[in-house]
Design an enzyme around this catalytic site. Structure first.
Site, mmCIF file in Angstrom:
data_model
loop_
_atom_site.group_PDB
_atom_site.id
_atom_site.type_symbol
_atom_site.label_atom_id
_atom_site.label_comp_id
_atom_site.label_asym_id
_atom_site.label_seq_id
_atom_site.Cartn_x
_atom_site.Cartn_y
_atom_site.Cartn_z
ATOM 1 C CD GLU A 1 10.718 4.651 60.319
ATOM 2 O OE1 GLU A 1 11.886 5.038 60.419
ATOM 3 O OE2 GLU A 1 10.349 3.704 59.603
ATOM 4 N NE ARG B 1 25.519 16.459 60.143
ATOM 5 C CZ ARG B 1 24.988 15.549 60.977
ATOM 6 N NH1 ARG B 1 25.731 15.003 61.906
ATOM 7 N NH2 ARG B 1 23.730 15.188 60.870
HETATM 8 P P1 AMP Z 1 14.505 15.356 59.422
HETATM 9 O O1 AMP Z 1 13.938 15.821 60.732
HETATM 10 O O2 AMP Z 1 13.995 14.012 59.013
HETATM 11 O O3 AMP Z 1 14.323 16.402 58.336
HETATM 12 O O4 AMP Z 1 16.066 15.149 59.647
HETATM 13 C C1 AMP Z 1 16.932 16.247 59.590
HETATM 14 C C2 AMP Z 1 18.012 16.157 60.646
HETATM 15 O O5 AMP Z 1 18.605 14.869 60.700
HETATM 16 C C3 AMP Z 1 19.123 17.126 60.319
HETATM 17 O O6 AMP Z 1 19.573 17.733 61.526
HETATM 18 C C4 AMP Z 1 20.201 16.280 59.662
HETATM 19 O O7 AMP Z 1 21.483 16.660 60.114
HETATM 20 C C5 AMP Z 1 19.877 14.853 60.067
HETATM 21 N N1 AMP Z 1 19.745 13.930 58.919
HETATM 22 C C6 AMP Z 1 18.606 13.273 58.562
HETATM 23 N N2 AMP Z 1 18.816 12.450 57.540
HETATM 24 C C7 AMP Z 1 20.136 12.586 57.212
HETATM 25 C C8 AMP Z 1 20.970 11.986 56.205
HETATM 26 N N3 AMP Z 1 20.512 11.083 55.323
HETATM 27 N N4 AMP Z 1 22.270 12.386 56.155
HETATM 28 C C9 AMP Z 1 22.761 13.291 57.038
HETATM 29 N N5 AMP Z 1 22.015 13.870 57.998
HETATM 30 C C10 AMP Z 1 20.728 13.531 58.099
#
Ligand code: AMP
Length: 172
Positions: free
Chosen positions: A96, A59
């Site tokens: 995780e 996205r």
């Molecule tokens: P993080 O590495 O935990 O910050 O996760 C960010 C990545 O995962 C981004 O590329 C987001 O598109 C996706 N992502 C993580 N959590 C969500 C969520 N609750 N809703 C939509 N996309 C998420």
């Protein structure tokens, strides 16, 4: 101004139980909302002399490519392993359970390039932080991170090591 919170669809238990997924496709599908979103994500970096905008699969590509065009900058895809055809650099990051990795083409950015990182959502910050390390490995100057939605309760911005950061919406 469009009501982004009205448009964003919250999907429980996707892609796995316990995750509340923030689906931005209704925003992308609304011409006025999409245009407004791009303006708002671009504006804080309009005078930052950005050379390249890097988007995180998948996205992030949609937002980053459009923001790149607005900033008259190039676009760089950051992808999951095995998706890019040419030589890549790789950066691993902790999940995780286990690890994941991101890749970029070795010639996607170079020393002295001023790069803006873009994604749709920041949750734990692991993805954005790995993407930023990846770009720095190639010598780029990562000057900021523009993201649509920040999940504030996960404190992802703490993982960004002071990288200038702009989120349009914050959910707590
Ligand atoms: P993080 O590495 O935990 O910050 O996760 C960010 C990545 O995962 C981004 O590329 C987001 O598109 C996706 N992502 C993580 N959590 C969500 C969520 N609750 N809703 C939509 N996309 C998420």
């Amino acid at each position: 101004m469009p009501d982004f919170r009205e448009l964003i669809r919250e999907v429980p238990d996707y892609p796995k139980p316990g995750i509340l997924f923030y689906d931005i496709t209704p925003v992308l599908g609304d011409a006025a909302a999409f245009a407004h979103l791009l303006d708002r994500m671009t504006a804080p970096f309009a005078d930052a002399e950005i050379d390249k905008v890097a988007g995180i699969e998948a996205r992030g590509f949609v937002l980053a490519a459009s923001i790149a065009e607005k900033l008259q900058a190039g676009f760089v895809p950051i992808r999951k392993p095995g998706k890019l055809p040419y030589q890549v650099v790789r950066e691993e990051y902790a999940l995780e359970y286990g690890t994941d990795a991101l890749e970029a083409h070795v010639d996607a950015v170079g020393p002295g390039d001023r790069v803006l990182l873009v994604d749709d959502v920041i949750a734990t910050g692991g993805t954005a932080s790995a993407a930023s390390r990846l770009l720095r490995k190639l010598g780029a100057d990562v000057v900021g991170f523009s993201v649509f939605i920040e999940l504030g309760f996960l404190d992802g911005r703490a993982a960004l090591d002071g990288l200038p950061f702009h989120a349009l919406l914050r959910y707590d």
